[in-house]
Design an enzyme around this catalytic site. Structure first.
Site, PDB file in Angstrom:
ATOM      1  N   ASP A 276       0.931  -1.112   0.128  1.00 38.04           N
ATOM      2  CA  ASP A 276       0.005   0.159  -0.013  1.00 38.04           C
ATOM      3  C   ASP A 276       0.980   1.222   0.071  1.00 38.04           C
ATOM      4  OD1 ASP A 276      -0.729   0.484   3.546  1.00 38.04           O
ATOM      5  OD2 ASP A 276       0.897  -0.543   2.616  1.00 38.04           O
TER       6      ASP A 276
ATOM      7  N   ASP B 217       6.719   1.292   2.207  1.00 42.37           N
ATOM      8  CA  ASP B 217       6.563   0.311   1.026  1.00 42.37           C
ATOM      9  C   ASP B 217       7.277   0.237  -0.294  1.00 42.37           C
ATOM     10  OD1 ASP B 217       3.940   0.960   2.323  1.00 42.37           O
ATOM     11  OD2 ASP B 217       3.454  -1.089   1.723  1.00 42.37           O
TER      12      ASP B 217
ATOM     13  N   ASN C 215      -2.536   2.692   3.571  1.00 41.08           N
ATOM     14  CA  ASN C 215      -1.968   4.307   3.765  1.00 41.08           C
ATOM     15  C   ASN C 215      -2.572   5.252   2.722  1.00 41.08           C
ATOM     16  OD1 ASN C 215       0.334   3.472   5.417  1.00 41.08           O
ATOM     17  ND2 ASN C 215       1.513   2.718   3.634  1.00 41.08           N
TER      18      ASN C 215
ATOM     19  N   THR D 214       2.899  -6.028   2.701  1.00 44.28           N
ATOM     20  CA  THR D 214       3.355  -4.926   3.550  1.00 44.28           C
ATOM     21  C   THR D 214       2.300  -3.979   3.861  1.00 44.28           C
ATOM     22  OG1 THR D 214       4.310  -3.791   1.734  1.00 44.28           O
ATOM     23  CG2 THR D 214       5.924  -5.008   2.979  1.00 44.28           C
TER      24      THR D 214
ATOM     25  N   PHE E 152      -1.005  -0.534  12.506  1.00 39.34           N
ATOM     26  CA  PHE E 152      -1.986   0.114  11.451  1.00 39.34           C
ATOM     27  C   PHE E 152      -2.515  -0.995  10.724  1.00 39.34           C
ATOM     28  CE2 PHE E 152      -3.939   3.057   8.772  1.00 39.34           C
ATOM     29  CZ  PHE E 152      -3.643   2.779   7.225  1.00 39.34           C
ATOM     30  N   ASN E 153      -1.570  -1.763  10.019  1.00 36.31           N
ATOM     31  CA  ASN E 153      -1.925  -2.717   9.028  1.00 36.31           C
ATOM     32  C   ASN E 153      -2.961  -3.831   9.596  1.00 36.31           C
ATOM     33  OD1 ASN E 153      -0.261  -1.767   6.981  1.00 36.31           O
ATOM     34  ND2 ASN E 153       1.421  -3.321   7.534  1.00 36.31           N
TER      35      ASN E 153
ATOM     36  N   HIS F 218       9.496   0.472   8.490  1.00 36.73           N
ATOM     37  CA  HIS F 218       8.814  -0.705   8.695  1.00 36.73           C
ATOM     38  C   HIS F 218       8.822  -1.688   7.502  1.00 36.73           C
ATOM     39  CE1 HIS F 218       6.666   1.533  11.539  1.00 36.73           C
ATOM     40  NE2 HIS F 218       6.514   2.309  10.625  1.00 36.73           N
ATOM     41  N   ASP F 219       8.486  -1.450   6.502  1.00 34.13           N
ATOM     42  CA  ASP F 219       8.288  -2.478   5.272  1.00 34.13           C
ATOM     43  C   ASP F 219       9.390  -3.418   4.827  1.00 34.13           C
ATOM     44  OD1 ASP F 219       5.331  -0.735   4.081  1.00 34.13           O
ATOM     45  OD2 ASP F 219       5.579  -2.186   5.803  1.00 34.13           O
TER      46      ASP F 219
HETATM   47  O1  RIB Z   1       2.262   0.178  10.746  1.00 40.96           O
HETATM   48  C1  RIB Z   1       3.259   0.459   9.800  1.00 40.96           C
HETATM   49  C2  RIB Z   1       2.685  -0.198   8.492  1.00 40.96           C
HETATM   50  O2  RIB Z   1       1.534   0.709   8.196  1.00 40.96           O
HETATM   51  C3  RIB Z   1       3.495   0.163   7.379  1.00 40.96           C
HETATM   52  O3  RIB Z   1       3.416  -1.113   6.384  1.00 40.96           O
HETATM   53  C4  RIB Z   1       3.038   1.271   6.665  1.00 40.96           C
HETATM   54  O4  RIB Z   1       3.576   1.446   5.219  1.00 40.96           O
HETATM   55  C5  RIB Z   1       1.883   1.231   6.987  1.00 40.96           C
HETATM   56  O5  RIB Z   1       1.152   0.384   5.717  1.00 40.96           O
HETATM   57 CA    CA Z   2       2.707  -0.635   4.155  1.00 41.83          CA
END
Ligand code: RIB
Ligand code: CA
Length: 313
Positions: free
Chosen positions: A11, A16, A41, A127, A169-170, A243-244
């Site tokens: 996303d 990403d 996102n 991701t 979040f994801n 993160h990703d």
């Molecule tokens: O919480 C972080 C995740 O949420 C990452 O994948 C970032 O790109 C968002 O999608």
């Molecule tokens: Ca992401």
């Protein structure tokens, strides 16, 4: 031995984007069957467009990019413009993508690509919210046997949530999808905030990226510079967590990470803790482990790996 087959689901999202570039830089090691995009996102219209922009930037024209689901399985979509900006890729002046969007829906691509592959031969690298993966498994349960490994970014344990006090979040955007994927019975490795928060985009690391030179490195530098502003202010840290790219870094250099086999369940009911990842790190439930939970990383080794691959463009 042939190249490992990959499908990346994302996303974009600045982090990403870096993960896609890491994958593109390692095309000699992986057969990337395709990229699927999902709402997260940013709305799907933007995440699919952003994936195409990243392919433009990397000069990659032979990997199909598909648009998948534009909303979670069972709740309204929430997005993260406050983190990623209104385009989802703020930090760089964007252009009209030259890379086309594949006609087939991303979920149908996942089903067809997995059905066409040998058993246990395809690694999925999600991701973003897990909507596309969960919907593909619901549409065609037979594809599970074709999945070799799911290497995903999501969840939190000791670190706490980043979108609610309890949830990352994801997993928060689509908790039902997260639970369905984590219960699919295939090998899964989960990179949550506990490990990603050890990987900060500090000024020194951004300077190393800028020093590579060229339009791609400059774009990565500027994307991460924008990405830094929200989390640095929120956490009082010298940079945002990256993160990703943990997912592709793990596939390239698993020795950089510490992981532990755990039972992981996702909260799908409670309004207070929706999307929470209950990671049974100390095996207190006696439930069988369904995933590897990443909890440690060699941060310098990670960024060395990332820089090495960004230099390859
Ligand atoms: O919480 C972080 C995740 O949420 C990452 O994948 C970032 O790109 C968002 O999608
Ligand atoms: Ca992401």
């Amino acid at each position: 031995m042939g190249k490992s087959r990959l499908i990346l689901d994302c996303d974009p999202g600045q982090d990403d984007a870096v993960n896609l570039l890491l994958a593109f830089a390692a095309k000699d090691r992986f057969d990337i069957l395709g990229i699927t995009t999902v709402a997260g996102n940013a709305p799907l219209a933007l995440t699919q467009r952003n994936a195409r922009l990243i392919a433009d930037l990397a000069g990659v024209a032979d990997i199909p990019i598909h648009a998948g689901c534009d909303r979670p399985m069972a709740r309204d979509l929430i997005t993260a413009a406050h983190v990623h900006g209104s385009t989802g890729l703020d930090g760089v002046d964007l252009w009209e993508p030259r890379t086309p969007l594949a006609a087939q829906h991303g979920v149908h691509f996942l089903v067809d690509a997995l059905r066409a592959a040998p058993d246990a031969s395809v690694t999925l690298v999600p991701t973003g919210p897990l909507t596309n993966i969960a919907m593909a498994l619901a549409l065609a349960p037979d594809i599970a046997s074709k999945i070799a490994h799911i290497v995903l970014m999501g969840g939190a344990m000791r670190e706490g949530g980043n979108i609610t006090p309890s949830a990352e979040f994801n997993f928060y955007v689509d908790p039902h999808a997260a639970e369905r994927v984590l219960q699919c019975g295939r090998p899964i490795t989960v990179f949550g905030l506990d490990v990603t928060h050890q990987l900060l985009c500090t000024p020194e690391r951004l300077a190393r990226i800028a020093a590579i030179g060229g339009p791609l490195a400059r774009a990565v530098h500027d994307w991460l510079g924008f990405f830094n502003r929200f989390d640095s202010a929120k956490y009082g840290s010298p940079g945002a967590p990256l993160h990703d790219p943990c997912t592709m870094a793990y596939l390239l250099a698993p020795q950089l990470f510490a992981v532990k086999s755990c039972a992981i369940r996702i909260e799908t009911v409670s309004p207070l803790t929706l999307g929470h990842s209950a990671v049974d790190f100390w095996s207190v439930t006696g439930a069988p482990a369904n995933a590897n939970w990443a909890y440690g990383v060699d941060a310098e080794g990670f960024f060395d790996l990332l820089l090495h691959h960004l230099e390859r463009f």
